[in-house]
Design an enzyme around this catalytic site. Sequence first.
Site, mmCIF file in Angstrom:
data_model
loop_
_atom_site.group_PDB
_atom_site.id
_atom_site.type_symbol
_atom_site.label_atom_id
_atom_site.label_comp_id
_atom_site.label_asym_id
_atom_site.label_seq_id
_atom_site.Cartn_x
_atom_site.Cartn_y
_atom_site.Cartn_z
ATOM 1 N N ASN A 182 0.908 -2.245 -1.641
ATOM 2 C CA ASN A 182 2.213 -1.602 -1.882
ATOM 3 C C ASN A 182 2.131 -0.073 -1.870
ATOM 4 O OD1 ASN A 182 0.850 -1.340 -4.337
ATOM 5 N ND2 ASN A 182 2.649 -1.764 -5.583
ATOM 6 N N LYS A 183 0.936 0.492 -1.707
ATOM 7 C CA LYS A 183 0.817 1.963 -1.758
ATOM 8 C C LYS A 183 1.213 2.579 -0.406
ATOM 9 C CE LYS A 183 -1.096 1.391 -5.802
ATOM 10 N NZ LYS A 183 -1.503 1.935 -7.063
#
Length: 393
Positions: A182-183
């Site tokens: 998710n980064k």
Amino acid sequence: MQVHLSRPDITDAEIALVNEVVHSPVLALGPKMAEFEQAVADYVGRRYAIAVNSGTSGLHLLVRAFGIGEGDEVITTPFSFIASSNCMLYERAKPVFVDIEPDTGNIDPSLIEAAITPRTKAILPVDAFGQPARLDAIREIARRHGLVVIEDACEAIGSEYKGKKAGSGAFSDGAVFAFYPNKQITTGEGGMIVTDDEEVAKLCRSMRNQGRGEAGVWLSHERLGYNYRMDELSAALGVAQMGRIEELIAKRQRVAQMYARRLGGLARSAGAAGSAPRHPGLRLPYVAPEVTRMSWFVYVIRVGVDEPTPERQEAVRDHVMQRFQEAGIGCRPYFTPIHLQPFYRRLFGYKEGDFPVTEAAGRTSIAIPFHNHLTEAEVDYVATVLEQALAEA
Ligand SMILES: *Cc1c(COP(=O)(O)O)cnc(C)c1O
């Protein structure tokens, strides 16, 4: 409609590089890891970068490399992902929390000095949601008191504070980035330590690789180490993602702007005067003017801020989340304060009321769908469901 909370941005460039590695004889400790390290070091302007298998591993190694151990205290924020204070517990050091600024959600520098004791060894600020903490003020406090600064930049690769990058040498003795899917950029699982300190870099390289010495002789172990290595497939993903980092950050910026446009009419932005908003309890993310570039990690709104009691605030937030869930919209309460996590309460006796600004943020915050593939139609759908939910609540 199903709207995902997050989604990685993977193209043929990533697939080609990973494919190349899979067909090579070297799947670990190889050239892609070194290439990825160099790319991140160059990007941030650091002398050394050390790839590891997660952001948590990177934070743990920095805590060890700076000699933080049993009984030592590290000043940090309770409004974060739990890894930023667990990394001290691994070494039997104590996270000492101070509260946050209500607008940015980052550690409040004006509260730090009162928390310093003779046992304090370091300050560990977190760049929450991608927004750098007040890193220059924090560095200055650390300098005055002879403390180390470890920056948890796991959410902030590419962000800038007063023109300097998060993770850069201007602000900390060592910093960590993370690359969970998710980064802003991903390696699957992965992290990166950056520092200008040669000794710290050497220690981290050794400790990620079972404590082997510099020569890397396979069965010669000079100190306690771990297997925190990043494999070559992950590193290949990282190299390809670093090659596209400006594009990736720009895409996220575009989505943040779509939300700001669509939700702007409903909410009051921090500090704005003028006509009354339709939903006075709704807040959009606030970015401080000192943040000269925001690399967006998540998009976190606050709801129910104007409610008279904590219970009412939580009720509004829970109602909005329930409506999102029913509508197939990914969302998450973000963050849940660290000091209120069950085992922190048990270990340290923390309770409701200890860090009121953090707790208020914790019970009103929702991360809404945020990734590079989000369309105008999806943003509109999220906003429509939000409006309805707020009107009911
Ligand atoms: C992502 C993140 C980390 C590291 O997480 P890993 O899953 O171990 O890579 C650490 N701190 C913060 C604030 C994070 O958001």
